[in-house]
Write a protein that holds these residues in place. Structure first.
Motif, short mmCIF file in Angstrom:
data_model
loop_
_atom_site.label_atom_id
_atom_site.label_comp_id
_atom_site.label_asym_id
_atom_site.label_seq_id
_atom_site.Cartn_x
_atom_site.Cartn_y
_atom_site.Cartn_z
N UNK A 245 19.49 73.52 70.73
CA UNK A 245 19.66 74.72 69.91
C UNK A 245 20.16 74.34 68.52
N UNK A 246 19.27 74.40 67.53
CA UNK A 246 19.65 74.09 66.15
C UNK A 246 20.03 75.35 65.37
N UNK A 247 20.02 76.50 66.03
CA UNK A 247 20.31 77.76 65.34
C UNK A 247 21.76 78.21 65.49
N UNK A 248 22.53 77.55 66.35
CA UNK A 248 23.92 77.96 66.59
C UNK A 248 24.74 77.85 65.31
N UNK A 249 25.66 78.80 65.12
CA UNK A 249 26.59 78.78 64.00
C UNK A 249 28.01 78.86 64.54
N UNK A 250 28.86 77.99 64.08
CA UNK A 250 30.24 77.95 64.55
C UNK A 250 30.97 79.24 64.18
N UNK A 251 31.67 79.79 65.14
CA UNK A 251 32.49 80.97 64.92
C UNK A 251 33.94 80.56 65.10
N UNK A 252 34.72 80.74 64.04
CA UNK A 252 36.12 80.33 64.08
C UNK A 252 36.87 81.12 65.14
N UNK A 253 37.65 80.41 65.95
CA UNK A 253 38.38 81.07 67.01
C UNK A 253 39.89 81.15 66.73
N UNK A 254 40.32 80.50 65.66
CA UNK A 254 41.74 80.56 65.29
C UNK A 254 41.91 79.98 63.90
N UNK A 255 42.98 80.41 63.25
CA UNK A 255 43.33 79.84 61.94
C UNK A 255 44.84 79.84 61.84
N UNK A 256 45.42 78.73 62.27
CA UNK A 256 46.87 78.64 62.24
C UNK A 256 47.33 78.25 60.84
N UNK A 257 48.56 78.64 60.48
CA UNK A 257 49.03 78.42 59.10
C UNK A 257 49.28 76.94 58.82
N UNK A 258 49.04 76.52 57.57
CA UNK A 258 49.32 75.13 57.19
C UNK A 258 50.79 74.94 56.89
N UNK A 259 51.22 73.70 56.92
CA UNK A 259 52.56 73.32 56.50
C UNK A 259 52.43 72.20 55.47
N UNK A 260 52.99 72.41 54.30
CA UNK A 260 52.85 71.45 53.20
C UNK A 260 54.12 70.62 53.04
N UNK A 261 53.94 69.33 52.89
CA UNK A 261 55.05 68.43 52.61
C UNK A 261 54.64 67.47 51.49
N UNK A 262 55.52 67.35 50.48
CA UNK A 262 55.24 66.46 49.35
C UNK A 262 56.04 65.17 49.48
N UNK A 263 55.47 64.11 48.99
CA UNK A 263 56.17 62.82 48.95
C UNK A 263 55.85 62.16 47.62
N UNK A 264 56.89 61.74 46.89
CA UNK A 264 56.72 61.11 45.58
C UNK A 264 57.36 59.73 45.60
N UNK A 265 56.72 58.81 44.87
CA UNK A 265 57.23 57.44 44.85
C UNK A 265 56.69 56.70 43.63
N UNK A 266 57.43 55.65 43.26
CA UNK A 266 56.97 54.72 42.24
C UNK A 266 56.04 53.72 42.93
N UNK A 267 54.82 53.61 42.42
CA UNK A 267 53.84 52.75 43.10
C UNK A 267 54.11 51.28 42.76
N UNK A 268 53.60 50.43 43.64
CA UNK A 268 53.66 48.99 43.43
C UNK A 268 52.24 48.49 43.19
N UNK A 269 52.09 47.26 42.69
CA UNK A 269 50.73 46.72 42.47
C UNK A 269 49.90 46.67 43.74
N UNK A 270 50.56 46.59 44.90
CA UNK A 270 49.83 46.48 46.17
C UNK A 270 49.40 47.83 46.72
N UNK A 271 49.89 48.91 46.15
CA UNK A 271 49.62 50.24 46.73
C UNK A 271 48.16 50.64 46.60
N UNK A 272 47.59 51.21 47.67
CA UNK A 272 46.27 51.84 47.62
C UNK A 272 46.34 53.16 48.38
N UNK A 273 45.54 54.11 47.93
CA UNK A 273 45.54 55.43 48.59
C UNK A 273 45.01 55.33 50.01
N UNK A 274 44.04 54.45 50.26
CA UNK A 274 43.53 54.31 51.62
C UNK A 274 44.61 53.85 52.59
#
Length: 345
Positions: A245-274
């Motif tokens: 069945x290639x016609x199916x469309x996902x129907x959302x069954x829930x949407x729970x609230x997000x929780x945001x947390x920030x973190x700040x730092x001085x980067x080093x030469x070795x730092x990568x986002x990955x």
């Protein structure tokens, strides 16, 4: 490893895989051989060298690829099996499997996803009968096959070709379709680099090859908004899809609230986002919905650079508690300071 979503016929990944297999079987009965159980740990030579990935290419970095040992990796693409299968003299094949990449964290990226590689080889009798030069013939056949595939999956869509670059094909292209009111990239492909074909299959032939991401296609086709859902064992997700069945469309069954947390730092030469994303995912797992840099500045006096990242935590199945998220964030802060060698602010 070992979950093999592409082996589950009622799962969106398995449905897309089978639809593509069916398309090639209907168009060329008995020609394509399917492989979907090849081991994901491969030699670096297979993952990189045999398909002409340059020695200085970013994908070879441990920042982008999961190294199992000095000479073995978790495959970054199903192309890692291309040369191996060419040496078995398979004239046409489709390879499906899970592939692994260190990447960002958001609704469309996950460290493991599924790809399909397709290859078809031709001999002089093919292009001579068509009255075409070998490369022109392979390109024509490639574009015809893949435009047909796009229409098989998405209906009577408009297609366009964009010139591209891949180390293992020349010429190279990306196929785009006009779907839901916008142009969307579907796959990358091209005429296989002759040296790969000559060395592994034999001289005097031409071939085309393509690669596509199954999650990318399934998210668009089935209206799935978050890549984490593919890994859910919740019946409210799984029972929305059925083999064939290639016609199916996902129907959302829930949407729970997000929780945001920030973190700040001085980067080093070795730092990568990955590396940051890998650490955060290792602690928070699939509760982490997104990691995004929201601020960046360099101190004019010290020339030190500070990054601030916002981590979004959200479960797709339940509400998260402050105590739970505060505990995860504390572990993230400790891990960032100790493992990434940065100075927290």
């Amino acid at each position: 490893m070992g979950i093999n979503l592409h082996h589950q016929p009622n799962h969106p990944i398995g449905i897309i895989k089978q639809a593509i297999y069916d398309y090639f079987e209907q168009g060329s009965p008995g020609v394509f051989k399917a492989f979907d159980d090849m081991y994901p740990v491969v030699a670096c030579t297979a993952n990189f060298d045999e398909i002409l990935i340059p020695a200085d290419h970013v994908s070879r970095s441990p920042n982008d690829t999961y190294y199992v040992s000095a000479d073995k990796v978790l495959r970054c693409h199903t192309s890692a099996h291309q040369a191996e299968l060419l040496r078995t003299k398979q004239p046409a094949f489709l390879v499906t499997g899970d592939v692994y990449r260190r990447d960002s964290i958001d609704a469309t990226h996950y460290p493991v996803f599924h790809q399909m590689e397709g290859v078809r080889i031709y001999g002089p009798e093919d292009w001579e009968a068509a009255g075409l030069e070998a490369t022109a013939f392979a390109e024509r056949e490639l574009k015809s096959a893949l435009e047909g595939l796009a229409k098989h999956l998405f209906g009577d869509v408009e297609c366009r070709w964009v010139d591209a670059y891949f180390p293992f094909t020349e010429p190279s292209f990306e196929l785009e379709i006009f779907f839901n009111g916008k142009w969307m990239e579907v796959l990358g492909c091209g005429v296989m680099e002759q040296v790969i074909l000559d060395k592994n299959y034999g001289e005097g032939h031409k071939a085309w090859a393509f690669g596509l991401g199954l999650e990318r296609l399934a998210m668009v086709l089935f209206d799935i908004p978050d890549i984490r859902l593919f890994w859910s064992d919740d019946d409210r997700f799984l029972k929305q899809f059925k083999a064939g069945d290639l016609k199916a469309k996902f129907k959302s069954y829930s949407k729970f609230p997000p929780c945001y947390k920030d973190i700040a730092f001085w980067v080093s030469p070795e730092f990568t986002e990955n590396n940051l994303c890998e650490l955060v995912r290792g602690i928070g797992g699939d509760l982490v919905e997104e990691v995004v840099c929201i601020d960046n500045f360099t101190n004019p006096k010290t020339q030190r650079t500070s990054n601030c990242y916002r981590i979004t935590y959200r479960s797709m199945e339940r509400s998260l508690t402050d105590e739970e998220i505060n505990g995860l964030q504390a572990r993230v802060r400790q891990g960032v300071a100790e493992q990434l060698k940065v100075e927290l602010r």
